[in-house]
Design an enzyme around this catalytic site. Structure first.
Site, PDB file in Angstrom:
ATOM      1  N   ASN A 154      80.688 -94.219  43.598  1.00 32.84           N
ATOM      2  CA  ASN A 154      80.734 -93.802  45.013  1.00 32.84           C
ATOM      3  C   ASN A 154      81.993 -92.985  45.324  1.00 32.84           C
ATOM      4  O   ASN A 154      82.721 -93.304  46.277  1.00 32.84           O
ATOM      5  CB  ASN A 154      80.612 -95.007  45.951  1.00 32.84           C
TER       6      ASN A 154
ATOM      7  N   LYS B 219      72.930-101.967  37.497  1.00 33.87           N
ATOM      8  CA  LYS B 219      73.923-100.951  37.888  1.00 33.87           C
ATOM      9  C   LYS B 219      75.145-101.683  38.420  1.00 33.87           C
ATOM     10  O   LYS B 219      75.034-102.483  39.348  1.00 33.87           O
ATOM     11  CB  LYS B 219      73.311-100.035  38.944  1.00 33.87           C
TER      12      LYS B 219
ATOM     13  N   ASP C 137      78.199 -96.960  39.072  1.00 33.12           N
ATOM     14  CA  ASP C 137      78.234 -96.104  40.264  1.00 33.12           C
ATOM     15  C   ASP C 137      79.611 -96.222  40.912  1.00 33.12           C
ATOM     16  O   ASP C 137      80.017 -97.309  41.323  1.00 33.12           O
ATOM     17  CB  ASP C 137      77.138 -96.560  41.248  1.00 33.12           C
TER      18      ASP C 137
ATOM     19  N   LYS D 137      78.707-101.504  40.303  1.00 36.76           N
ATOM     20  CA  LYS D 137      79.590-100.707  41.146  1.00 36.76           C
ATOM     21  C   LYS D 137      80.971-100.733  40.511  1.00 36.76           C
ATOM     22  O   LYS D 137      81.449-101.798  40.094  1.00 36.76           O
ATOM     23  CB  LYS D 137      79.630-101.315  42.556  1.00 36.76           C
TER      24      LYS D 137
ATOM     25  N   GLY E 233      68.905 -96.527  46.707  1.00 34.13           N
ATOM     26  CA  GLY E 233      68.644 -97.492  47.775  1.00 34.13           C
ATOM     27  C   GLY E 233      69.801 -97.544  48.754  1.00 34.13           C
ATOM     28  O   GLY E 233      70.940 -97.225  48.400  1.00 34.13           O
TER      29      GLY E 233
ATOM     30  N   LYS F  67      67.695 -90.135  47.393  1.00 32.13           N
ATOM     31  CA  LYS F  67      67.550 -91.040  48.535  1.00 32.13           C
ATOM     32  C   LYS F  67      66.965 -90.204  49.664  1.00 32.13           C
ATOM     33  O   LYS F  67      67.594 -89.245  50.110  1.00 32.13           O
ATOM     34  CB  LYS F  67      68.903 -91.599  48.966  1.00 32.13           C
TER      35      LYS F  67
ATOM     36  N   ASP G 185      74.730 -88.530  43.382  1.00 31.16           N
ATOM     37  CA  ASP G 185      74.105 -89.197  44.527  1.00 31.16           C
ATOM     38  C   ASP G 185      74.584 -88.469  45.785  1.00 31.16           C
ATOM     39  O   ASP G 185      73.914 -87.541  46.278  1.00 31.16           O
ATOM     40  CB  ASP G 185      74.506 -90.696  44.501  1.00 31.16           C
TER      41      ASP G 185
ATOM     42  N   SER H 142      71.474-103.123  41.981  1.00 30.40           N
ATOM     43  CA  SER H 142      72.849-102.652  42.124  1.00 30.40           C
ATOM     44  C   SER H 142      73.738-103.861  42.365  1.00 30.40           C
ATOM     45  O   SER H 142      73.499-104.632  43.299  1.00 30.40           O
ATOM     46  CB  SER H 142      72.913-101.677  43.307  1.00 30.40           C
TER      47      SER H 142
ATOM     48  N   GLU I 289      77.328 -92.613  37.929  1.00 30.67           N
ATOM     49  CA  GLU I 289      76.868 -92.030  39.187  1.00 30.67           C
ATOM     50  C   GLU I 289      78.049 -91.677  40.082  1.00 30.67           C
ATOM     51  O   GLU I 289      78.922 -92.508  40.323  1.00 30.67           O
ATOM     52  CB  GLU I 289      75.954 -93.066  39.864  1.00 30.67           C
TER      53      GLU I 289
HETATM   54  C1  NPQ Z   1      74.575 -96.106  46.324  1.00 29.93           C
HETATM   55  N1  NPQ Z   1      73.475 -98.129  47.326  1.00 29.93           N
HETATM   56  O1  NPQ Z   1      73.737 -95.948  45.462  1.00 29.93           O
HETATM   57  C2  NPQ Z   1      74.339 -97.007  47.555  1.00 29.93           C
HETATM   58  C3  NPQ Z   1      75.572 -97.229  48.264  1.00 29.93           C
HETATM   59  C4  NPQ Z   1      75.626 -98.088  49.445  1.00 29.93           C
HETATM   60  C5  NPQ Z   1      72.222 -99.947  46.426  1.00 29.93           C
HETATM   61  O2  NPQ Z   1      74.188 -99.182  45.473  1.00 29.93           O
HETATM   62  C6  NPQ Z   1      75.416-100.459  53.867  1.00 29.93           C
HETATM   63  C7  NPQ Z   1      74.413 -99.514  53.887  1.00 29.93           C
HETATM   64  C8  NPQ Z   1      76.186-100.591  52.754  1.00 29.93           C
HETATM   65  C9  NPQ Z   1      74.207 -98.686  52.801  1.00 29.93           C
HETATM   66  C10 NPQ Z   1      76.786 -99.890  50.520  1.00 29.93           C
HETATM   67  C11 NPQ Z   1      73.399 -99.050  46.349  1.00 29.93           C
HETATM   68  C12 NPQ Z   1      76.000 -99.753  51.646  1.00 29.93           C
HETATM   69  C13 NPQ Z   1      75.002 -98.791  51.671  1.00 29.93           C
HETATM   70  C14 NPQ Z   1      76.567 -99.053  49.439  1.00 29.93           C
HETATM   71  C15 NPQ Z   1      74.830 -97.972  50.557  1.00 29.93           C
HETATM   72  O3  NPQ Z   1      75.587 -95.448  46.260  1.00 29.93           O
HETATM   73 MG    MG Z   2      75.229 -94.222  44.547  1.00 26.72          MG
END
Ligand code: NPQ
Ligand code: MG
Length: 377
Positions: A197, A167, A195, A169, A297, A269, A245, A141, A220
């Site tokens: 978010n 991936k 992704d 962001k 993750g 997750k 997600d 990511s 995502e």
């Molecule tokens: C996701 N993770 O898939 C998350 C989002 C995410 C690897 O993209 C601190 C702890 C900061 C957890 C930032 C990835 C974070 C976190 C992003 C999780 O959406």
């Molecule tokens: Mg995500």
């Protein structure tokens, strides 16, 4: 077996580089590790298990955060588990069910008990869950950057390391251009996904439709976590498959989202859904409904990473996960390092999650250690 106690270990983990998403920038991670001590089993006293709580420092990914998780475990879960008496891994969720939400905190406690129980029985988590692979393909990511050249350097580095899927962001203002730049530089054959978010609304559909030109594996969580109907509407307008997600908090939520057309891919997750048992149920729902699933993750240390690798080895996990190597996030891990080899990581094969924290690393990274005794509230 019964709960002898839980230890909450907080570790401060500096990130190798800032990680920026649509909801904020992280430079370090305050991680909650849970150690469960069980007594009274066939293996005798003193069986212990470890787990990592997925809750981030701040409640910006979802409502949970590390301080809240530590509080609900100490104030509510320990007395409830003590009152439950005889404990097996499948007894933990029912014992805690009266507490609404707090799934990441519940997952950590259930996983610590599960790890202890599996160690007592000599069974690896991967085998217990039904894994069919000894190594899993790994994606990475890539955070939002200050500039396109900086992003291209980061992606080039990860491809050199061997990651099999990228991936990106995204957020409004950092979407079509970075995706186009990555496609132009690295070609159409790189497995690529994005992704958001939850950074978009349905009004942004025309902008998201422009991503259809780039042959992405999926987009995502473009919309709000509660806007499952909005995702169904958006999915009808996009050629790019929609993956959820944040919205998928349970096997029921997964089945509903798939049935209503809100997604055609699912990110699992374990923390977000309350643990590995519920994560396996989501895997089973997705397999039954013909939907690809992959393991997300949460910037895990080796403790959380080890358990995620076991899950990602199940047969329905047909897309590479965000199960990156230790070095993606941390210069030094709290467990023996997970090193990428040929784009894959090994699925631990020892009993339980298959790894232990290194005492020396734990001592250096720990900021607090609290023993919670169920007999003295
Ligand atoms: C996701 N993770 O898939 C998350 C989002 C995410 C690897 O993209 C601190 C702890 C900061 C957890 C930032 C990835 C974070 C976190 C992003 C999780 O959406
Ligand atoms: Mg995500």
């Amino acid at each position: 077996m019964k709960l002898a106690g839980l230890e909450l270990v907080r570790v401060a983990m500096p990130l190798v580089a800032p990680f920026r998403t649509s909801f904020g920038t992280e430079t370090s991670r305050d991680v909650l590790l849970v150690r469960a001590a069980l007594t009274g089993g066939a293996a005798g006293d003193g069986v212990e298990g470890w787990a990592e709580c997925a809750a981030p420092d701040e409640p910006f990914y979802s409502s949970e955060y590390v301080g809240g998780a530590a509080d609900v475990v100490a104030r509510w879960f320990v007395p409830m588990l003590a009152a439950a008496g005889e404990l097996s891994p499948d007894a933990v969720a029912p014992a805690l069910a009266r507490v609404k939400g707090h799934r990441m905190a519940k997952a950590a406690v259930e996983t610590a008990v599960l790890d202890a129980w599996l160690r007592a029985h000599g069974v690896p988590l991967a085998r217990f869950l039904g894994a069919v692979r000894e190594r899993v393909d790994c994606g990475v990511s890539v955070g939002i950057m200050d500039s396109i050249p900086q992003l291209l350097d980061a992606v080039a580095g990860y491809l050199d390391e061997g990651y099999v899927r990228i991936k990106l962001k995204i957020e409004p203002g950092w979407d079509v251009e970075p995706v186009r730049a990555v496609r132009e530089r690295f070609g159409d054959d790189v497995p690529l996904q994005v992704d958001a978010n939850t950074a978009y609304t349905l009004g942004d559909a025309p902008r998201l439709e422009r991503l259809d030109a780039f042959g992405l594996l999926l987009v995502e969580q473009p919309l709000d976590e509660e806007d499952v109907a909005g995702h169904a509407e958006l999915a009808r307008r996009l050629r790019t498959p929609v993956c959820l997600d944040e919205s998928v908090v349970s096997a029921r939520a997964a089945a509903d989202a798939i049935r209503t057309g809100a997604c055609s891919v699912v990110n699992v997750k374990p923390g977000r859904v309350g643990g590995y048992l519920e994560a396996r149920r989501i895997h089973d729902v997705c397999v039954a409904m013909g939907v690809p699933v992959w393991c997300g993750g949460m910037l895990e240390t080796g403790i959380g990473r080890a358990a995620n690798l076991a899950l990602a080895a199940l047969p329905g996990f047909t897309l590479p996960g965000d199960t990156s190597a230790s070095r993606r996030y941390y210069a030094e891990d709290v467990t023996p390092e997970f090193v990428l080899d040929g784009g894959t990581l090994p699925v631990p094969d020892g009993p339980g999650i298959g790894v232990d924290p290194l005492p020396d690393a734990l001592a250096r990274f720990a900021t607090s250690r609290t023993w919670l005794d169920p007999t003295s509230p």
